[in-house]
Design a protein around this motif. Structure first.
Motif, short mmCIF file in Angstrom:
data_model
loop_
_atom_site.label_atom_id
_atom_site.label_comp_id
_atom_site.label_asym_id
_atom_site.label_seq_id
_atom_site.Cartn_x
_atom_site.Cartn_y
_atom_site.Cartn_z
N MET A 23 3.11 -3.71 17.35
CA MET A 23 3.13 -2.51 16.27
C MET A 23 1.73 -1.97 16.35
O MET A 23 0.68 -2.77 16.56
CB MET A 23 3.28 -3.39 15.16
N SER A 24 1.59 -0.63 16.35
CA SER A 24 0.25 0.00 16.19
C SER A 24 -0.38 -0.19 14.85
O SER A 24 0.23 -0.13 13.95
CB SER A 24 0.38 1.43 16.74
N ALA A 25 -1.68 -0.16 14.93
CA ALA A 25 -2.56 -0.38 13.89
C ALA A 25 -2.28 1.08 12.74
O ALA A 25 -2.24 2.11 13.60
CB ALA A 25 -3.85 -0.77 14.01
N PRO A 26 -2.41 1.15 11.54
CA PRO A 26 -2.20 2.22 10.78
C PRO A 26 -3.68 2.90 11.25
O PRO A 26 -4.60 2.26 11.37
CB PRO A 26 -2.33 1.91 9.36
N PRO A 27 -3.75 4.39 11.05
CA PRO A 27 -4.75 4.80 11.47
C PRO A 27 -5.99 4.65 10.25
O PRO A 27 -5.76 4.49 9.20
CB PRO A 27 -4.74 6.37 11.39
N GLY A 28 -7.25 4.77 10.88
CA GLY A 28 -8.20 4.44 9.80
C GLY A 28 -9.10 5.63 9.23
O GLY A 28 -8.65 6.72 9.74
N SER A 29 -10.00 5.52 8.63
CA SER A 29 -10.65 6.58 7.98
C SER A 29 -11.41 7.51 9.27
O SER A 29 -11.57 8.83 8.97
CB SER A 29 -11.72 6.24 6.97
N ARG A 68 -10.27 8.20 12.11
CA ARG A 68 -9.39 9.12 12.72
C ARG A 68 -8.96 10.09 12.03
O ARG A 68 -8.85 11.25 12.18
CB ARG A 68 -8.33 8.18 13.12
N PHE A 69 -8.90 9.77 10.74
CA PHE A 69 -8.50 10.74 9.74
C PHE A 69 -9.58 11.77 9.37
O PHE A 69 -9.23 12.77 9.61
CB PHE A 69 -8.52 9.81 8.07
N GLY A 74 -10.75 17.18 10.48
CA GLY A 74 -11.75 18.13 10.71
C GLY A 74 -11.39 19.37 11.61
O GLY A 74 -11.97 20.35 11.67
N HIS A 75 -10.07 19.27 12.15
CA HIS A 75 -9.57 20.37 13.06
C HIS A 75 -9.01 21.65 11.97
O HIS A 75 -8.87 22.45 12.29
CB HIS A 75 -8.46 19.97 14.00
#
Ligand SMILES: Cc1cc2nc3c(=O)[nH]c(=O)nc-3n(C[C@H](O)[C@H](O)[C@H](O)COP(=O)(O)O)c2cc1C
Length: 165
Positions: A1-7, A9-10, A15-16
């Motif tokens: 199971m992949s880890a939930p994205p963190g701040s 990555r957010f 930023g895009h």
């Protein structure tokens, strides 16, 4: 199971998305101008006229804005990066050297801003580590023809118009 994205990555992905850079201003209880740089400004509703922005719960300026009868949203021009940085820094005397005149609510309209809105508080919602503030628009004006400041990928830049415009 992949880890939930963190701040991190957010931040990197968000930023895009280019955001406008505005100064939200008001007069505190003592009648002193207060303000903060905000990239989360958004328009909400035409009937009634509503706009919004998201101040951090940790902001020391927002509680002062909150006590005012109204606040102004000032769209910063490309040559107002120094105002953006000044109002994004914590501390006293943020308005040193910044010219302003009162909007109908008394909130500061900054000299050189491309457009401004004068708002009363319609609603304040809690949203994670921020608030979502809704403002009812009481007056508004677009004063300038210049290029606005935008925030993109961690940097401030002027919007460049295409040569065909
Ligand atoms: C381009 C830019 C956009 C910002 N957008 C927001 C925002 O939407 N919400 C927020 O709370 N702070 C935002 N900030 C940070 C605040 O301007 C700043 O941290 C804060 O107002 C200064 O601290 P104080 O509120 O304690 O005076 C932004 C800063 C910059 C440079």
């Amino acid at each position: 199971m992949s880890a939930p994205p963190g701040s991190d990555r957010f931040r990197a992905v968000l930023g895009h998305f280019p955001t406008s850079v505005v100064a939200v201003t008001a007069l505190d209880r003592a009648g002193t101008p207060v303000g903060m740089t905000v990239g989360s400004f958004f328009s909400v509703s035409l009937d009634p006229l509503l706009v919004g922005f998201c101040p951090a719960r940790a902001s020391t300026t927002f509680p002062k804005i909150r006590t005012a009868p109204g606040f102004a949203v000032n769209l910063l021009a490309h040559d107002q990066e120094w105002i953006c940085r000044r109002l994004a820094a914590r501390g006293a005397d943020k308005f040193r050297g910044i010219g302003w005149r009162p909007a109908p609510s008394g909130a500061p309209v900054l000299e050189g801003a491309l457009a401004w809105l004068d708002c009363t508080f319609a609603d304040v919602h809690e949203a994670g580590d921020h608030y979502v503030v809704l403002g009812a628009v009481a007056a508004l004006e677009a004063d300038g023809e210049g290029a606005p400041l935008v925030f993109l990928k961690g940097a401030l830049e002027p919007v460049r118009r295409g040569s065909g415009n």
